[in-house]
Design an enzyme around this catalytic site. Structure first.
Site, PDB file in Angstrom:
ATOM      1  N   HIS A 124       0.860  -1.185   0.000  1.00  0.00           N
ATOM      2  CA  HIS A 124       0.000   0.000   0.000  1.00  0.00           C
ATOM      3  C   HIS A 124       0.891   1.227   0.000  1.00  0.00           C
ATOM      4  O   HIS A 124       1.940   1.231   0.636  1.00  0.00           O
ATOM      5  CB  HIS A 124      -0.887   0.005   1.258  1.00  0.00           C
ATOM      6  CG  HIS A 124      -2.050   0.930   1.137  1.00  0.00           C
ATOM      7  ND1 HIS A 124      -1.951   2.264   1.407  1.00  0.00           N
ATOM      8  CD2 HIS A 124      -3.324   0.702   0.742  1.00  0.00           C
ATOM      9  CE1 HIS A 124      -3.129   2.823   1.186  1.00  0.00           C
ATOM     10  NE2 HIS A 124      -3.978   1.913   0.782  1.00  0.00           N
ATOM     11  N   ASP A 152      -7.970  -5.249   0.233  1.00  0.00           N
ATOM     12  CA  ASP A 152      -8.440  -6.067  -0.880  1.00  0.00           C
ATOM     13  C   ASP A 152      -8.096  -7.536  -0.729  1.00  0.00           C
ATOM     14  O   ASP A 152      -8.721  -8.392  -1.348  1.00  0.00           O
ATOM     15  CB  ASP A 152      -7.835  -5.556  -2.202  1.00  0.00           C
ATOM     16  CG  ASP A 152      -8.370  -4.189  -2.532  1.00  0.00           C
ATOM     17  OD1 ASP A 152      -9.581  -4.005  -2.402  1.00  0.00           O
ATOM     18  OD2 ASP A 152      -7.572  -3.312  -2.887  1.00  0.00           O
TER      19      ASP A 152
HETATM   20  N1  ACO Z   1       4.134  -7.757  -4.847  1.00  0.00           N
HETATM   21  C1  ACO Z   1       5.463  -7.750  -5.034  1.00  0.00           C
HETATM   22  N2  ACO Z   1       6.247  -6.650  -4.885  1.00  0.00           N
HETATM   23  C2  ACO Z   1       5.642  -5.514  -4.544  1.00  0.00           C
HETATM   24  C3  ACO Z   1       4.247  -5.432  -4.331  1.00  0.00           C
HETATM   25  C4  ACO Z   1       3.485  -6.608  -4.487  1.00  0.00           C
HETATM   26  N3  ACO Z   1       2.162  -6.594  -4.302  1.00  0.00           N
HETATM   27  N4  ACO Z   1       3.909  -4.161  -3.998  1.00  0.00           N
HETATM   28  C5  ACO Z   1       5.049  -3.454  -4.009  1.00  0.00           C
HETATM   29  N5  ACO Z   1       6.116  -4.279  -4.337  1.00  0.00           N
HETATM   30  C6  ACO Z   1       7.525  -3.892  -4.378  1.00  0.00           C
HETATM   31  C7  ACO Z   1       7.852  -3.105  -5.646  1.00  0.00           C
HETATM   32  O1  ACO Z   1       8.252  -3.942  -6.694  1.00  0.00           O
HETATM   33  C8  ACO Z   1       8.947  -2.202  -5.146  1.00  0.00           C
HETATM   34  O2  ACO Z   1      10.123  -2.959  -5.052  1.00  0.00           O
HETATM   35  P1  ACO Z   1      11.565  -2.240  -5.327  1.00  0.00           P
HETATM   36  O3  ACO Z   1      11.690  -1.191  -4.245  1.00  0.00           O
HETATM   37  O4  ACO Z   1      12.561  -3.347  -5.227  1.00  0.00           O
HETATM   38  O5  ACO Z   1      11.463  -1.642  -6.702  1.00  0.00           O
HETATM   39  C9  ACO Z   1       8.525  -1.868  -3.703  1.00  0.00           C
HETATM   40  O6  ACO Z   1       7.753  -3.008  -3.280  1.00  0.00           O
HETATM   41  C10 ACO Z   1       7.700  -0.593  -3.576  1.00  0.00           C
HETATM   42  O7  ACO Z   1       6.608  -0.686  -4.474  1.00  0.00           O
HETATM   43  P2  ACO Z   1       5.935   0.542  -5.243  1.00  0.00           P
HETATM   44  O8  ACO Z   1       5.174   0.027  -6.410  1.00  0.00           O
HETATM   45  O9  ACO Z   1       6.983   1.580  -5.475  1.00  0.00           O
HETATM   46  O10 ACO Z   1       4.929   1.070  -4.117  1.00  0.00           O
HETATM   47  P3  ACO Z   1       3.728   2.025  -4.360  1.00  0.00           P
HETATM   48  O11 ACO Z   1       3.467   2.678  -3.063  1.00  0.00           O
HETATM   49  O12 ACO Z   1       3.959   2.909  -5.543  1.00  0.00           O
HETATM   50  O13 ACO Z   1       2.540   1.030  -4.765  1.00  0.00           O
HETATM   51  C11 ACO Z   1       0.707  -0.456  -4.660  1.00  0.00           C
HETATM   52  C12 ACO Z   1       1.541   0.601  -3.912  1.00  0.00           C
HETATM   53  C13 ACO Z   1       0.293   0.070  -6.041  1.00  0.00           C
HETATM   54  C14 ACO Z   1      -0.554  -0.736  -3.855  1.00  0.00           C
HETATM   55  C15 ACO Z   1       1.560  -1.735  -4.828  1.00  0.00           C
HETATM   56  O14 ACO Z   1       1.940  -2.211  -3.554  1.00  0.00           O
HETATM   57  C16 ACO Z   1       0.826  -2.832  -5.599  1.00  0.00           C
HETATM   58  O15 ACO Z   1       0.865  -2.842  -6.831  1.00  0.00           O
HETATM   59  N6  ACO Z   1       0.163  -3.780  -4.881  1.00  0.00           N
HETATM   60  C17 ACO Z   1      -0.634  -4.800  -5.531  1.00  0.00           C
HETATM   61  C18 ACO Z   1      -1.976  -4.234  -5.982  1.00  0.00           C
HETATM   62  C19 ACO Z   1      -2.899  -3.948  -4.825  1.00  0.00           C
HETATM   63  O16 ACO Z   1      -3.087  -4.769  -3.936  1.00  0.00           O
HETATM   64  N7  ACO Z   1      -3.540  -2.763  -4.864  1.00  0.00           N
HETATM   65  C20 ACO Z   1      -4.547  -2.374  -3.844  1.00  0.00           C
HETATM   66  C21 ACO Z   1      -4.105  -1.182  -3.099  1.00  0.00           C
HETATM   67  S1  ACO Z   1      -5.181  -0.834  -1.789  1.00  0.00           S
HETATM   68  C22 ACO Z   1      -6.489  -0.070  -2.497  1.00  0.00           C
HETATM   69  O17 ACO Z   1      -6.456   0.556  -3.505  1.00  0.00           O
HETATM   70  C23 ACO Z   1      -7.739  -0.180  -1.753  1.00  0.00           C
END
Ligand code: ACO
Length: 421
Positions: free
Chosen positions: A307, A364
């Site tokens: 998140h 979620d």
């Molecule tokens: N699985 C694997 N790796 C992940 C995940 C995941 N679900 N989420 C983040 N990471 C990793 C990224 O690859 C990144 O790694 P790095 O630093 O080595 O490059 C690091 O964790 C940070 O991730 P970002 O994408 O930069 O974090 P951001 O805050 O931009 O994204 C998000 C948050 C979009 C929710 C992301 O965690 C994600 O895509 N999760 C899966 C989708 C999801 O569950 N969305 C629901 C969000 S809650 C809602 O809207 C109600």
């Protein structure tokens, strides 16, 4: 000590002073609105990770500690003691309703829950395989054509009428989209039922069938709606505010918010969670998918994990996990998918990759399993998120509308294109 920050441009030694404002809770902000004027430069913050775009009194989140409060009330307390409609009232009218007020509020929404008969032509025009989010977005945008009165946004009574209509009609639009998609006979709102109960009724009713809903089912869905009610300046809410800043009416703003919510990084994630659990299929395959989620060359991500704000447990996920277990006990639920989900959680919470990046299950991760247990098809999940989030979007729209001055949202950019051709 003055409440300012001094920034020095190390290229020429020039210093700039910027005011600091304190929050009642959470981080202070540096006011950079004079930054361009003072320095001739813009601030660069892709994804707005460090930028507060508004002042708000609605929702507070502490992502490090896993805290979520609406107008000061912790979400766990609201989920334990109140209904979704109480929270809708809290968001729109700034206070929890008394028992009498809740009843009159429920009545105000019931009266508005029917949709214009002309809208059926619209539903009829969409192909059966249309995604319900697309139909919902179009349906909400069309409300301004079916209800052209009360569009004067300078009159509070008029925009509050629009707000009540949107909250009341969205569940009916969602249920109608669902029924058209499956070719079911039309269902009208049942005024003898409560807000959430009526929605489940509209999904399930059939002419010869007397729909009996179990209290735990209504409670589960009501809690899901409540836990989604507002989440401060997330992507869809920021979209609603951005569109609202142009003085567009709430129907236009909310339909834009629906578009923003649809993406799988936001409201589409719970649909993605179930798809992922079904693809993994069995507990013995979990390790393979965890490995894929960690592989930078593989686009696969663990849906329902991570998140932007919560770097600790999402408090909503905790409430839902309890509710999910209650549903297993009371109505039975597909435990195979739960076993897969539990194994993912178990491994990820101990795996260095997820621990170091503070990736915890988000709302979620559990909401999809609950909606599935209620017999709601995957492609409807995001539309239910919309029902929950609508009061938050509208509360944010009202707050923006009623602030002293409203500036159109107009970000700038770092231009890296051709100089001349
Ligand atoms: N699985 C694997 N790796 C992940 C995940 C995941 N679900 N989420 C983040 N990471 C990793 C990224 O690859 C990144 O790694 P790095 O630093 O080595 O490059 C690091 O964790 C940070 O991730 P970002 O994408 O930069 O974090 P951001 O805050 O931009 O994204 C998000 C948050 C979009 C929710 C992301 O965690 C994600 O895509 N999760 C899966 C989708 C999801 O569950 N969305 C629901 C969000 S809650 C809602 O809207 C109600």
């Amino acid at each position: 000590m003055s409440n300012t920050m001094t920034l020095t441009d190390n290229r020429n030694g020039k210093s700039y002073e910027l005011p600091i404002y304190d929050a009642t809770l959470g981080p202070s902000v540096v006011d950079i609105s004079s930054f361009y004027k003072q320095t001739g430069m813009f601030c660069y913050d892709e994804g707005l990770t460090s930028t507060a775009t508004c002042k708000s009194k609605i929702t507070y989140i502490d992502g490090e500690k896993g805290i979520l409060k609406h107008r000061g009330y912790p979400i766990e307390w609201l989920a334990e003691n109140k209904l979704f409609l109480d929270v809708v009232h809290l968001l729109l009218y700034k206070e929890l309703p008394s028992v009498e007020r809740l009843e009159s509020f429920r009545y105000e929404l019931k009266k508005r829950s029917f949709i214009h008969e002309g809208m059926h032509k619209l539903f009829d025009a969409f192909p059966n395989n249309a995604h319900p989010m697309a139909v919902l977005q179009a349906g909400v945008a069309s409300l301004s054509t079916f209800y052209p009165d009360h569009l004067n946004m300078d009159v509070k009574e008029q925009y509050m009428e629009m707000a009540a209509r949107i909250v009341a009609k969205i569940p009916t639009i969602v249920a109608t989209a669902y029924r058209y998609k499956h070719g079911f006979p039309m269902a009208y709102p049942n005024l003898d039922r409560g807000f959430t109960e009526n929605f489940l009724y509209m999904l399930r009713t059939y002419p010869y069938d007397h729909v009996k809903l179990k209290p735990i089912e209504v409670k589960a869905l009501d809690t899901v709606f409540m836990l989604h009610a507002d989440h401060e300046q997330n992507a869809s809410t920021s979209t609603v505010r951005a569109v609202g800043s142009t003085h567009a009416h709430p129907y236009a703003c909310i339909s834009a918010g629906i578009g923003a919510l649809w993406g799988h990084a936001h409201g589409g994630a719970n649909e993605g969670v179930i798809r992922m659990l079904e693809t993994i299929g069995t507990v013995d395959k979990v390790n393979e998918f965890i490995k894929r989620a960690k592989d930078k060359n593989d686009p696969f991500r663990l849906m329902g994990f991570g998140h932007r704000v919560y770097k600790n447990f999402d408090p909503r996920a905790k409430v839902l996990k309890k509710l999910r277990d209650q549903l297993i006990d009371e109505i039975g639920i597909d435990t195979n998918l739960i076993k897969v989900a539990s194994r993912i959680e178990e491994i990820a919470l101990q795996d260095d990759y997820f621990v170091q990046r503070n990736l915890y299950p988000n709302v979620d991760f559990h909401s999809g399993l609950i909606l599935k247990a209620l017999g709601i098809p995957n492609e409807m999940f995001a539309t239910l998120f919309v029902i929950g989030r609508t009061p938050g979007w509208i509360a944010q729209w009202i707050e923006q509308k009623e602030q002293d001055s409203l500036k159109i949202v107009r970000p700038r950019q770092l231009y890296l294109g051709e100089v001349e051709k």
